[in-house]
Design an enzyme around this catalytic site. Structure first.
Site, PDB file in Angstrom:
ATOM      1  N   ARG A  57      67.048  30.016 -33.920  1.00 57.93           N
ATOM      2  CA  ARG A  57      67.955  29.555 -33.081  1.00 57.93           C
ATOM      3  C   ARG A  57      68.995  30.519 -32.136  1.00 57.93           C
ATOM      4  O   ARG A  57      68.369  30.835 -31.308  1.00 57.93           O
ATOM      5  CB  ARG A  57      69.299  28.723 -33.248  1.00 57.93           C
ATOM      6  N   TYR A 110      69.311  23.995  -5.639  1.00 56.44           N
ATOM      7  CA  TYR A 110      68.896  23.557  -6.655  1.00 56.44           C
ATOM      8  C   TYR A 110      69.236  21.769  -6.429  1.00 56.44           C
ATOM      9  O   TYR A 110      69.879  21.823  -7.433  1.00 56.44           O
ATOM     10  CB  TYR A 110      67.903  24.045  -7.756  1.00 56.44           C
ATOM     11  N   ASP A 182      70.912  31.990  -8.520  1.00 53.44           N
ATOM     12  CA  ASP A 182      69.800  31.717  -8.438  1.00 53.44           C
ATOM     13  C   ASP A 182      68.642  32.631  -8.020  1.00 53.44           C
ATOM     14  O   ASP A 182      68.825  32.313  -6.993  1.00 53.44           O
ATOM     15  CB  ASP A 182      69.152  30.062  -8.866  1.00 53.44           C
ATOM     16  N   LYS A 207      58.432  28.972 -12.872  1.00 58.03           N
ATOM     17  CA  LYS A 207      57.960  29.085 -11.837  1.00 58.03           C
ATOM     18  C   LYS A 207      57.273  30.496 -12.083  1.00 58.03           C
ATOM     19  O   LYS A 207      55.953  30.436 -11.961  1.00 58.03           O
ATOM     20  CB  LYS A 207      58.687  29.184 -10.627  1.00 58.03           C
TER      21      LYS A 207
END
Ligand SMILES: *Cc1c(COP(=O)(O)O)cnc(C)c1O
Length: 391
Positions: A57, A110, A182, A207
Site C-alpha cells: 500500500r 471542478y 489544480d 487527463k
C-alpha cells in the site's frame, strides 16, 4: 529525481526521469510491479523498517517511477500517485484541516471537489466558502483566522477564468492557509504553481498525463513544508494506486511534451476559427487575445492546453441536440486528455454559488485531439449549420 534531471529540458526529463534500465536487466521501462507482501530477512530488518519498500500500500517501483517524473516536472519536494484526480483533491484538502477550520474554494472549481467539501468536510465540522475566481489579492478580505486551505483551479475547466496564483498565495500565506492548485489543464509543462507560491499541486492524471483515455489516476505534489501532512492523510486513509495503473501513467508521460505541443496548436487553430463563425458569441480560451484574463495567462503560463469552451447564440434545447447529436468526429463524454476529440454541452447554473453565470447562449466544452484539423473544422461547421437552422 536527480539534480541532473532538474537542470534538463522538460523533454529530456520526460524521456529519462524515474527509470533505471540497469535495475531491470536492461529493459527500458520499469515493469508492472504487483504486490502486497514485501519480505524481510531478519528480525533486525523488520525492526529497522529501513527497506525501500515495506508493504504494497505504501508504493512500489512502478508507482515511484511516475512520482519521480512529476516531482521533477513540478519542481516539488515529493509526489504521490493516487487512484483518481478527485482523490488527489480530497486528500489535499483533508491534509490542511481539522474540525472547526474553514476553507475557501474557487467558484470555478471542478464540481465533484465542491461536492466533497459541501457533503463531507462540512459534516466533519469544516466550514466551506467559495470565492470569485477573479478575486486576486481581494482574497485577503475573505480570509478568516481559521481559514486553513484555499483551493484554486486555473483555468477553471469549464469557464476558463485564469487565477492570479501569486496574489492568492500571498493572501493565503498571510492568513496562515495553504494554497492548493489544480494544474490539470496546463500541466507542469506550461504552468508551475509551486514556483509561483502554491503549496500543493494536484492533477487529474487521468487527463493529460495518461493521454489515452484508458486509466484513472491522480497526483499530489507538494513543497517540503506541506509534504508530511499530505502523506499522513493518504497513509491513514489507505489510498493506493496499482502497478498496472501506474505503468499506464508512466507510459503516457513519456510522450506528454509532444502531445501537449500538438494539442496546443490544434486547439488554438480551432478556437481562432470558431471566433469568426456566425453562430459563435464567445470563445473561452485564455491564449486568445479576446479572453478577459489573457494578460494574466501571458504573465504566468508558457503554453495552453487542449481544452476550451465556446458559447453559441441563444437557442432552444433542440438546437443544442442538433449540434451534438450528429457530430461525426467529436464524441460526447466527460473527461478529456485522450487522443480523440470530445464535445460536451455544459450547463453552469448549479455549479456556481458566488456569482451566477450570466453569459447568454449555450456553452460547449471541447477537447481537441489528433484527428486532422480540417476534418475537425468540417465536423464543427456542419454542426454550426444544423444549429443555425434549428435556431
Ligand atoms: C477530471 C478532473 C478532475 C478529476 O479527475 P478524476 O481522475 O476524473 O477523478 C479534477 N480536476 C479537473 C480539472 C478535471 O478535469
Amino acid at each position: 529525481m536527480s539534480e541532473n534531471s532538474q537542470k534538463s529540458s522538460v523533454e529530456t526529463m520526460l524521456t529519462h526521469a524515474g527509470r533505471n534500465p540497469e535495475d531491470q536487466f536492461g529493459f527500458v521501462n520499469t515493469p508492472v510491479y504487483r504486490g502486497s507482501t514485501v519480505l524481510f530477512k531478519t528480525l533486525a530488518d523488520i525492526e529497522a523498517q529501513s527497506q525501500r519498500f515495506l508493504y504494497g500500500r505504501a508504493g512500489n517501483p512502478t508507482t515511484e517511477t511516475v512520482e519521480s517524473v512529476i516531482t521533477d516536472l513540478e519542481g516539488a519536494f515529493r509526489t504521490k500517485l493516487v487512484p483518481s484526480g478527485l482523490a488527489a483533491i480530497t486528500i489535499a484538502l483533508m491534509s490542511c484541516v481539522n474540525a472547526g477550520d474553514d476553507i475557501l474554494i474557487s467558484d470555478s472549481a471542478y464540481e465533484p471537489g465542491r461536492k466533497f467539501a459541501d457533503g463531507f468536510l462540512e459534516r466533519m465540522g469544516v466550514s466551506v466558502r467559495y470565492y470569485d475566481p477573479r478575486v486576486g489579492a481581494g482574497l485577503a478580505e475573505l480570509m478568516k483566522p481559521n481559514t486553513k486551505a484555499v483551493l484554486a483551479e486555473s483555468p477553471g475547466s469549464l469557464t476558463f477564468e485564469i487565477q492570479d496564483i501569486p496574489a492568492l498565495a500571498a493572501a493565503a500565506h498571510a492568513g496562515g492557509a495553504r494554497l492548493i492548485v489544480d494544474n490539470s489543464w496546463a500541466t507542469p509543462l506550461y504552468f508551475k504553481p509551486l514556483a509561483l507560491g502554491a503549496d500543493i499541486v494536484v492533477h487529474a492524471a487521468t487527463k493529460m498525463f495518461v493521454g489515452h483515455s484508458d486509466v484513472m489516476a491522480g497526483t499530489i505534489s507538494t513543497t517540503e513544508e506541506a509534504w508530511a501532512d499530505v502523506e499522513r492523510v493518504r497513509t491513514l486513509l489507505g489510498f493506493f494506486s496499482s502497478g498496472d495503473d501506474a505503468y499506464l501513467v508512466a507510459r503516457g508521460l513519456r510522450t506528454l511534451a509532444i502531445r501537449m505541443k500538438e494539442h496546443q496548436e490544434r486547439a488554438l487553430e480551432i478556437a481562432s476559427w470558431l471566433e469568426v463563425q456566425d453562430e459563435v458569441s464567445a470563445v473561452l480560451h485564455p491564449a486568445l487575445p479576446s479572453h478577459p484574463d489573457h494578460d494574466l495567462w501571458q504573465r504566468d503560463f508558457t503554453g495552453s492546453g487542449s481544452l476550451f469552451s465556446f458559447v453559441l447564440k441563444p437557442a432552444p434545447r433542440a438546437a443544442v441536440a442538433a449540434f451534438v447529436d450528429h457530430l461525426e468526429l467529436f464524441s460526447m463524454g466527460y473527461s478529456w486528455g485522450g487522443y480523440e476529440s470530445l464535445c460536451l454541452p455544459v450547463v453552469i447554473k448549479n455549479a456556481r454559488t458566488v456569482q451566477p453565470w450570466t453569459q447568454e447562449g449555450n456553452l460547449f466544452r471541447v477537447h481537441i485531439g489528433f484527428e486532422g484539423v480540417d476534418d475537425l473544422k468540417a465536423d464543427l461547421a456542419s454542426a454550426l449549420q444544423r444549429y443555425s437552422v434549428a435556431r
